[in-house]
Design an enzyme around this catalytic site. Structure first.
Site, PDB file in Angstrom:
ATOM      1  N   GLY A   1       0.832  -1.211   0.000  1.00 21.12           N
ATOM      2  CA  GLY A   1       0.000   0.000   0.000  1.00 21.12           C
ATOM      3  C   GLY A   1       0.861   1.253   0.000  1.00 21.12           C
ATOM      4  N   ASP A   2       0.632   2.106   0.992  1.00 20.77           N
ATOM      5  CA  ASP A   2       1.392   3.361   1.075  1.00 20.77           C
ATOM      6  C   ASP A   2       2.379   3.332   2.239  1.00 20.77           C
ATOM      7  OD1 ASP A   2      -0.716   3.311   2.899  1.00 20.77           O
ATOM      8  OD2 ASP A   2      -0.806   5.488   3.039  1.00 20.77           O
ATOM      9  N   GLU A   3       2.803   2.118   2.636  1.00 22.44           N
ATOM     10  CA  GLU A   3       3.755   1.973   3.738  1.00 22.44           C
ATOM     11  C   GLU A   3       5.137   1.583   3.206  1.00 22.44           C
ATOM     12  OE1 GLU A   3       1.075   0.798   7.561  1.00 22.44           O
ATOM     13  OE2 GLU A   3       1.880  -0.867   6.389  1.00 22.44           O
TER      14      GLU A   3
END
Length: 200
Positions: free
Chosen positions: A106-108
């Site tokens: 994801g956005d990690e």
């Protein structure tokens, strides 16, 4: 006879390359070209063993992109992908060539800084933070929240990663776009832990 042996050796070398390439792909995030979670944990394992052997510290940075979901919803998945790729580029530009940068999903994202002291880790993350500030202007105030766990004595890879993740979540709860740094291990006094600075 010699020709057959030669052919066999060539075939073996080719198979070796194919396996190597397959391993590389299995540990790489297809969108950004960074390591993926598997690749990062593998690298972290190796570096933790080395740190234990040499008695050196290491730092793990865990970060995520604040408001990523609303950005995605507002501008669409292609714009979301571009934000992810630009985040990855900024991270790659600010690290040394033996640091490891990964997209955890994801956005990690995560960064592994082997052999850094608390001061060096803070300086490295400060550079990263400044680079994100200019990206933030490009992306209408999107920010990144960062947790930094410095281990004076290494622990199990999953556990270290979890500590950094928890710090990031803790920073996010306090104020998005900030950095929270904490030290773990036997060579420090607990009162010396935790420092923070803000992006916004």
């Amino acid at each position: 006879g010699a020709l057959i042996i030669c052919g066999f050796a060539w075939q073996s070398a080719k198979e070796g390359q194919v396996l190597e390439e397959r391993d590389r792909i299995a540990e790489t995030d297809s969108l950004t070209g960074l390591l993926n979670r598997n690749g990062f944990l593998h690298r972290l394992d190796v570096e933790a063993n080395r740190a234990e052997r040499l008695g050196t510290p290491l730092a793990i940075v865990f970060l995520d992109c604040d408001h990523f979901k609303s950005w995605n919803d507002q501008y669409g998945h292609l714009a979301g992908d571009r934000l992810i790729v630009d985040t990855a580029q900024v991270m790659k530009r600010t690290v040394r060539n033996y640091d490891s940068v990964a997209r955890m999903g994801g956005d990690e994202f995560a960064i592994l800084y082997p052999g850094v002291t608390v001061d060096q880790a803070e300086a490295a993350v400060h550079r990263l933070h400044q680079a994100f500030e200019s990206l933030s202007r490009e992306y209408h105030g999107i920010s990144w929240t960062i947790g930094v766990a410095v281990f004076l004595t290494p622990q199990d890879a999953e556990r270290m990663l979890d500590r950094a993740d928890q710090l990031m979540l803790s920073a996010k709860r306090t104020r998005k776009g900030t950095v929270l740094v904490e030290t773990f291990g036997t060579k420090f006094h607990p009162s010396e832990s935790s420092a923070g600075f803000s992006l916004v």
